[in-house]
Design a protein around this motif. Sequence first.
Motif, PDB file in Angstrom:
ATOM      1  N   ASP A 123      -1.582  49.108 -33.266  1.00 22.00           N
ATOM      2  CA  ASP A 123      -3.033  49.102 -33.067  1.00 22.00           C
ATOM      3  C   ASP A 123      -3.549  47.716 -32.664  1.00 22.00           C
ATOM      4  O   ASP A 123      -3.179  46.708 -33.274  1.00 22.00           O
ATOM      5  CB  ASP A 123      -3.729  49.554 -34.363  1.00 22.00           C
ATOM      6  N   HIS A 164      -8.764  56.623 -29.461  1.00 22.88           N
ATOM      7  CA  HIS A 164      -7.689  55.722 -29.898  1.00 22.88           C
ATOM      8  C   HIS A 164      -6.318  56.094 -29.322  1.00 22.88           C
ATOM      9  O   HIS A 164      -5.566  55.221 -28.857  1.00 22.88           O
ATOM     10  CB  HIS A 164      -7.641  55.748 -31.429  1.00 22.88           C
ATOM     11  N   SER A 221       3.002  57.503 -33.396  1.00 25.91           N
ATOM     12  CA  SER A 221       2.403  56.442 -34.220  1.00 25.91           C
ATOM     13  C   SER A 221       2.496  56.840 -35.685  1.00 25.91           C
ATOM     14  O   SER A 221       3.204  57.789 -36.032  1.00 25.91           O
ATOM     15  CB  SER A 221       0.943  56.250 -33.797  1.00 25.91           C
ATOM     16  N   HIS A 226      -3.726  54.176 -26.709  1.00 23.02           N
ATOM     17  CA  HIS A 226      -2.303  53.865 -26.928  1.00 23.02           C
ATOM     18  C   HIS A 226      -1.512  54.135 -25.642  1.00 23.02           C
ATOM     19  O   HIS A 226      -0.642  53.350 -25.261  1.00 23.02           O
ATOM     20  CB  HIS A 226      -1.729  54.723 -28.058  1.00 23.02           C
TER      21      HIS A 226
HETATM   22 ZN    ZN Z   1      -2.701  53.707 -33.405  1.00 21.27          ZN
END
Ligand code: ZN
Length: 333
Positions: free
Chosen positions: A302, A111, A135, A115
């Motif tokens: 996200d 993840h 984040s 980003h």
């Molecule tokens: Zn994220």
Amino acid sequence: MYVLGIETSCDETAFAIVKDGSIILSNIVASQADLHARYGGVVPELACRRHIDLITVTLQQALQESQMTLEQIDLIAFTQGPGLIGALLVGVNMGKGIALATNKPFVGVNHVEAHLYAAIMNQELSFPALGIVISGGHTFFLKIESFGKYQLISQTVDDALGEAFDKVACMLGLTYPGGPQIENLAKKGDARAFTFSAGQVKKNPLDFSFSGLKTAVLYALRGQDGKLEPILDEQTKADVAASFQHIAFSDLIKKANLAVEMHRCKSIVLGGGVTANMLLRKMFQERCSLPLYWPNQALSSDNGAMIAALGYNKFKLYGGDDFTIQPFAKLGW
Ligand code: ZN
Ligand code: KG4
């Protein structure tokens, strides 16, 4: 190659269809912010239940918007981690299930790497680069030697930057997620009104600490013993928001410049929800001379498109289809 990207690591249920690693045909994000707002942050158990409710309808929306069917998809990419384990399980099993049902290949994606990838999709980059992830769940610097080759430089020892925004927003009576609201409120405030300072970590001058800054905001609003009536006048609240935001970003940029010098970086790549902040972008441009790579606004928070784009590249390099892969909660770099 048409790639379906699935993201369920936290409180967004997201699907996207991306062609050839960078052409976004659909990018649907079903936010759960309303569900978590009353708690001031994400409640993991509620998040995974809501993912289950939203996952089929969000997939259908992504297919509809791109006018495609599952049969036309060439690859399925899903977030494998890091994130909330129960939430990740929903997306991982959905991805594997679609792959089995349609006989298509699949790949698991990191993840936070996604980003950063959102900022560079198919662009040429000068290496080594400094990767900055900011984040709600993470705040760290990476040295990027080449695509896929990372070295962790520093990280937060307490809150992530987005988390600090969310908590300060809560103190100011703003709803979750607090980042965008602080940015807005701060526009009416004076960033020099309060002299806050960000934490310095002795062991590693590039590490971050935001808990002291958060406490300073609390004291400014409620007094040192926490017993004062909270300050409610709008101008003071705006001044606190502006001062907090300015000092947090100054600290980040000062440390980024130091990291660039120490690690001889030639460019900076930024990713994560906090990169949506326009003041941050402006301050970086003013205070940093290296080429900066930002995700476009829609890809800051996200989303499934960044998962599909990175999945495309991962699959080309390393293949996929490992049914034994499991979700993981921690970063692990
Ligand atoms: Zn994220
Ligand atoms: O990347 P993201 O969507 O989720 C995680 O992977 O954690 O980041 C969400 C975080 C939240 O803490 C939110 O308050 C913050 O990003 N955020 C912002 C802004 N927009 C979102 N922080 C500051 N300014 C913004 N405009």
